[in-house]
Design a protein around this motif. Structure first.
Motif, PDB file in Angstrom:
ATOM      1  N   LYS A   1      -0.682 -50.859  -3.538  1.00 38.50           N
ATOM      2  CA  LYS A   1       0.700 -50.431  -3.290  1.00 38.50           C
ATOM      3  C   LYS A   1       0.791 -49.639  -2.257  1.00 38.50           C
ATOM      4  O   LYS A   1       1.858 -49.671  -1.553  1.00 38.50           O
ATOM      5  CB  LYS A   1       1.233 -49.654  -4.559  1.00 38.50           C
ATOM      6  CG  LYS A   1       1.441 -50.563  -5.745  1.00 38.50           C
ATOM      7  CD  LYS A   1       2.175 -50.072  -6.937  1.00 38.50           C
ATOM      8  CE  LYS A   1       2.258 -51.025  -8.088  1.00 38.50           C
ATOM      9  NZ  LYS A   1       3.104 -50.753  -9.302  1.00 38.50           N
TER      10      LYS A   1
ATOM     11  N   ARG B   1       0.626 -51.434   1.180  1.00 35.36           N
ATOM     12  CA  ARG B   1       1.969 -52.323   1.040  1.00 35.36           C
ATOM     13  C   ARG B   1       3.117 -51.461   1.693  1.00 35.36           C
ATOM     14  O   ARG B   1       3.930 -51.915   2.496  1.00 35.36           O
ATOM     15  CB  ARG B   1       2.343 -53.253  -0.294  1.00 35.36           C
ATOM     16  CG  ARG B   1       3.635 -53.915  -0.301  1.00 35.36           C
ATOM     17  CD  ARG B   1       3.970 -54.257  -1.591  1.00 35.36           C
ATOM     18  NE  ARG B   1       4.348 -52.998  -2.188  1.00 35.36           N
ATOM     19  CZ  ARG B   1       4.564 -52.934  -3.435  1.00 35.36           C
ATOM     20  NH1 ARG B   1       4.521 -53.798  -4.328  1.00 35.36           N
ATOM     21  NH2 ARG B   1       4.799 -51.642  -4.105  1.00 35.36           N
ATOM     22  N   ASP B   2       3.416 -50.472   0.975  1.00 27.94           N
ATOM     23  CA  ASP B   2       4.475 -49.508   1.126  1.00 27.94           C
ATOM     24  C   ASP B   2       4.476 -48.855   2.709  1.00 27.94           C
ATOM     25  O   ASP B   2       5.466 -48.872   3.389  1.00 27.94           O
ATOM     26  CB  ASP B   2       4.643 -48.347   0.377  1.00 27.94           C
ATOM     27  CG  ASP B   2       5.049 -48.939  -1.270  1.00 27.94           C
ATOM     28  OD1 ASP B   2       5.360 -49.933  -1.304  1.00 27.94           O
ATOM     29  OD2 ASP B   2       4.605 -48.396  -2.142  1.00 27.94           O
TER      30      ASP B   2
ATOM     31  N   ALA C   1      -0.918 -55.648  -5.271  1.00 28.74           N
ATOM     32  CA  ALA C   1       0.526 -54.441  -5.202  1.00 28.74           C
ATOM     33  C   ALA C   1       1.618 -54.723  -5.952  1.00 28.74           C
ATOM     34  O   ALA C   1       2.359 -53.833  -6.479  1.00 28.74           O
ATOM     35  CB  ALA C   1       0.859 -54.397  -3.616  1.00 28.74           C
ATOM     36  N   ASP C   2       2.112 -55.860  -6.424  1.00 29.32           N
ATOM     37  CA  ASP C   2       3.187 -56.050  -7.034  1.00 29.32           C
ATOM     38  C   ASP C   2       2.920 -55.911  -8.658  1.00 29.32           C
ATOM     39  O   ASP C   2       3.661 -55.823  -9.208  1.00 29.32           O
ATOM     40  CB  ASP C   2       3.690 -57.581  -6.881  1.00 29.32           C
ATOM     41  CG  ASP C   2       4.291 -57.695  -5.432  1.00 29.32           C
ATOM     42  OD1 ASP C   2       4.622 -56.617  -4.879  1.00 29.32           O
ATOM     43  OD2 ASP C   2       4.190 -58.988  -5.188  1.00 29.32           O
TER      44      ASP C   2
END
Length: 189
Positions: free
Chosen positions: A91, A94-95, A124-125
């Motif tokens: 995450k 990704r962010d 990440a989701d």
């Protein structure tokens, strides 16, 4: 870099690869030192983000028996070595990549298996480990309550039936005794 320094660097990379829960290979071309520092903070305290020499990383991966990075160690390379929850690190990557498109996720390693960049995005989701465990615990608790209700229903129904039979028998017993008494008196007469 002197030969002893290279051997120490290879050993450190190999140790990070073998002791990490996951490792994500990235290309950081075009990112400033300040942006890399920001990325390291976003990844959290359980993740080490290291800029590596491709040759040393290749040697360390071979020594560790990792084939996930074969052919991908080209260009400016950095690896996020995840010691904690891989979902949180994915995450963070990704962010950060959303606001800094120069960061490119090439692939990774999760529990000893190679994963693609798409797999890192899918990871990440996911919700965090703690949230998923809480949901599982909630489902188990609800299932346990339903199971208890299912088992209690037949038991309570049986108890009510037995109690009704006792009440009927208790109410019907004096009437049965009374009807037997006059029959006995009429037989004597």
């Amino acid at each position: 870099m002197a030969r002893a320094d290279k051997a120490a660097a290879v050993k450190e990379i190999r140790t990070l690869l073998t002791e990490s829960n996951a490792a994500v290979l990235t290309e950081y071309r075009g990112l400033s030192v300040a942006q890399l520092t920001q990325l390291r903070r976003a990844l959290g305290p359980d993740t080490t983000y290291a800029v590596l020499k491709n040759t040393l990383a290749t040697i360390a991966a071979k020594e560790a028996g990792v084939t996930a990075f074969e052919g991908q160690l080209v260009g400016p390379t950095a690896i996020a070595f995840v010691g904690g929850d891989p979902v949180e690190a994915a995450k963070g990557l990704r962010d950060f990549a959303r606001t800094n498109p120069q960061l490119v996720v090439k692939g990774g390693l999760l529990d000893g298996r190679a994963i693609s960049a798409a797999d890192v995005t899918a990871l990440a989701d996911l919700e965090s480990r703690e949230v998923l465990l809480a949901k599982v615990a909630g489902v188990l608790k609800a299932s346990q309550a339903k199971a208890a209700a299912l088992f209690q229903a037949p038991l309570s129904k049986t108890v009510r039936t037995v109690e009704a039979l006792r009440e009927k028998q208790a109410a019907g017993a004096p009437a049965a005794e009374a009807s037997e008494a006059p029959a006995a008196e009429t037989a004597d007469a």
